[in-house]
Scaffold this motif. Structure first.
Motif: not given
Length: 367
Positions: A81-99
């Motif tokens: 999850x830290x890797x996903x966060x560093x690559x801004x993938x979590x940001x993209x998911x949450x920006x798309x409305x994903x909880x």
């Protein structure tokens, strides 16, 4: 439009990759430490080669790795999850409305399923390997163990008789349990439940046969009477080779499916079954423990990169994981001391870890 299952599958793949990396690191470290320890304790006391030491290491290491599995889920999930966060993938998911609940759930479910597999498959396998390790180690160190003073204790009994057995040494002969330098203290169970000493039997050797002990070089002494010598003597027994060997093993060397039966036999023989009850409850709590560690790790890695402090928060998660490990060991010690019930000692740590992870997740996601 992102498909309903695409995010879950993607997060699951990343989580599994993180778990595999953490498992590889832990396994290598455990194997190295176990090899050095076995080389020191066995290699210096018996004439064994590199292949035999490596074989013993392979037998012993899985049980240790299984104990450290909660750390594997903590570090593996945290790294993913830290890797996903560093690559801004979590940001993209949450920006798309994903909880956050949606992409954490695959990791938690996968951890729970792996816990079930550990309970049903890995636990019996590692228990068998641990038992084989003890047998193989004793066989290689037979000459050393013969010369080393070591007392072994065993107990058997029923509603009429209780027998306490002490032996100087134990070994396996053609799959059967053989004791050397044996003393048997026989007690009669009185109507009020108290024990009255009946006789003492000394024997040079005792071999467990189906339904009885076969003794050789025997001296039988009863209160108020002289000793009677005999070349051979038989003593009824409700033990068999497997159950007698289990008494010498620690609870970790007994498969989860054999623990209920072992508990019954231990209580019938007058021993305390608390270590076996605690072990049974700890194994049953494994799926919840793995899921709790995954949720806790994920919750500590959701802070947005732009807000800073992600490394510190992840480090706090690792520290909390070590704190949880010591809390788990403390509860286990209190359970063995009968301060806590086995169920409370086994289930309290994973429940506390899960509640801590869910609380942090609610605070991070819902404010």
């Amino acid at each position: 439009m992102i498909g309903v299952g695409m995010i879950e599958r993607y997060v699951l793949r990343k989580t599994l990759a993180g778990l595999a990396a953490a498992l590889a690191v832990v396994a290598v470290l455990v194997m190295l430490i176990a090899f050095v320890d076995i080389s020191k304790n066995v290699g210096t006391r018996a004439d064994v080669g590199f292949t035999q030491l490596l074989f013993l290491t392979v037998l012993q290491a899985p049980a240790t790795i299984l104990v450290l599995t909660p750390f594997i889920f903590l570090f593996g999930t945290l790294g993913a999850f830290v890797g996903l966060n560093r690559r801004s993938e979590l940001i993209a998911m949450r920006a798309a409305g994903v909880s956050a609940w949606r992409f954490i759930m695959p990791a938690a479910i996968a951890a729970f399923i792996m816990g079930l597999l550990t309970l049903t498959l890995l636990n019996p396998l590692t228990s068998a390997m641990s038992a084989q390790f003890e047998t193989s180690r004793d066989a290689l160190m037979e000459s050393y163990l013969k010369s080393a003073p070591k007392g072994l204790w065993l107990r058997q009994g029923d509603e009429k008789t209780q027998v306490v057995i002490r032996a100087r040494a134990r070994d396996q002969v053609e799959g059967a349990v053989r004791l050397r330098g044996v003393s048997l203290f026989v007690y009669a169970v009185q109507p009020d439940g108290s024990l009255q000493f009946a006789q003492r039997i000394e024997a040079d050797e005792a071999r467990l046969e189906p339904g009885f002990w076969r003794l050789s070089g025997v001296r039988v002494a009863m209160p108020g009477a002289g000793a009677i010598r005999s070349e051979t003597y038989t003593m009824p027994s409700n033990l068999d080779d497997r159950t007698a060997s289990e008494r010498f093993n620690n609870p970790q060397a007994i498969a989860v499916w054999l623990l209920p039966e072992t508990i019954k036999r231990t209580e019938a023989a007058g021993f305390s079954s608390i270590p076996f009850r605690l072990r049974l409850q700890q194994v049953l709590a494994t799926p919840l423990l793995f899921a709790a560690m995954s949720v806790l790790a994920a919750a500590f890695s959701l802070r947005l990169m732009r807000l800073g402090g992600l490394a510190g928060l992840a480090g706090a998660g690792v520290t909390l994981g070590f704190g949880f490990f010591f809390f788990n060991e403390l509860c286990g010690a209190l359970g063995k001391a009968d301060v806590l019930t086995p169920a409370m000692a086994a289930w309290t740590p994973p429940i506390v870890a899960l509640l801590a992870g869910l609380t942090l997740l609610c605070y991070t996601e819902d404010g």
